[in-house]
Design an enzyme around this catalytic site. Sequence first.
Site, short mmCIF file in Angstrom:
data_model
loop_
_atom_site.label_atom_id
_atom_site.label_comp_id
_atom_site.label_asym_id
_atom_site.label_seq_id
_atom_site.Cartn_x
_atom_site.Cartn_y
_atom_site.Cartn_z
CE LYS A 58 -41.93 53.13 -6.70
NZ LYS A 58 -42.74 54.23 -6.20
N1 PMP Z 1 -42.72 60.34 -7.70
C1 PMP Z 1 -42.93 59.49 -6.67
C2 PMP Z 1 -42.61 59.96 -5.30
C3 PMP Z 1 -43.42 58.20 -6.91
O1 PMP Z 1 -43.63 57.37 -5.90
C4 PMP Z 1 -43.73 57.82 -8.23
C5 PMP Z 1 -44.28 56.44 -8.49
N2 PMP Z 1 -43.25 55.52 -8.68
C6 PMP Z 1 -43.51 58.73 -9.26
C7 PMP Z 1 -42.99 59.98 -8.96
C8 PMP Z 1 -43.80 58.37 -10.68
O2 PMP Z 1 -42.88 57.40 -11.13
P1 PMP Z 1 -43.25 56.37 -12.28
O3 PMP Z 1 -43.79 57.17 -13.39
O4 PMP Z 1 -41.96 55.73 -12.62
O5 PMP Z 1 -44.25 55.42 -11.73
#
Ligand code: PMP
Length: 296
Positions: free
Chosen positions: A153
């Site tokens: 991320k």
């Molecule tokens: N894909 C992207 C590109 C994201 O930014 C997120 C948000 N973090 C997610 C998927 C979903 O991840 P999570 O369920 O861990 O929030």
Amino acid sequence: MYYKDNTLVFLNGEWLPASEANASLYSQTMHYGNGVFEGIRAYKNELGFNVFKAHEHYQRLLYSAQLMHIDLPYSVEELVSITYELLDRNNLTDAYIRPLVYLGANMSLEPVDEVNVFICAWKWEKYLGTQPVKAKISSYQRIHPAAQHVEAKVVGHYTNSILATTEAKKTGYDEAILLDHDGYVSEGSGANIFIEKNGELFTPSRGNILPGITRSTVIELSRDLGIRVTEKPISKSQLLDADTAFFTGTAAEIAPIGSVDKTIYPLQWEDSLGYNLYQMYRQKVLFNDLQNQTII
Ligand code: PMP
């Protein structure tokens, strides 16, 4: 919107009023996007609040940092405990938490020694709202995994997401769905995607997506409910031919997709597997992390 006069934030071991926390304009993160972050939600419950999957989020933060050659000076346990303290200090229970790891002043393209940790929180409604989303297949491709660590991320990755969302909004849609370099469905701009077809769920396999914590939770919940869920490449025609679909993400939680481009999904949200999973998800977020709950 993000803070008030009395809001406190965590910055490098100190608790500061949000309005007094600041960063260098020469930060490598500001110029080149090299930084990592998380998005976490806390939910009010009978005992106080629960920071949902706090450990998993901070494990991912450390993993993202490691992939970007950033040495984080905190452990997962320390970050979890700082997060509970942050909410206590701000009297927040239902909150969205944003940890950001940003780097010091450095205009080179090399790893930077100065690593800063900022954590703030605010009240944030369900991202994408509660109504079925009008999604558009983006003309922007998801980041190629050979070019970036797509499973991390990273701050800079979100320019790809911003381009896709902006294009979707400018053309009358609510959100984008990005395809990968082979033309298969990857994910939304800030959320993973599931499709439902003939009573089963399908979601893109890992490789060209950020493997979301909500995505894993939905897979676990589906297995508990006896719903078959398969991780596999999903083509554009399979996406359009689905009975319905939904996004998953910490901010969006489980958000119904009503249509993709001009195709309107035939299955009503209330009749779908996603809807049932969302009811279960709302329960699960309250009680996942019992040992860390704060009694207030
Ligand atoms: N894909 C992207 C590109 C994201 O930014 C997120 C948000 N973090 C997610 C998927 C979903 O991840 P999570 O369920 O861990 O929030």
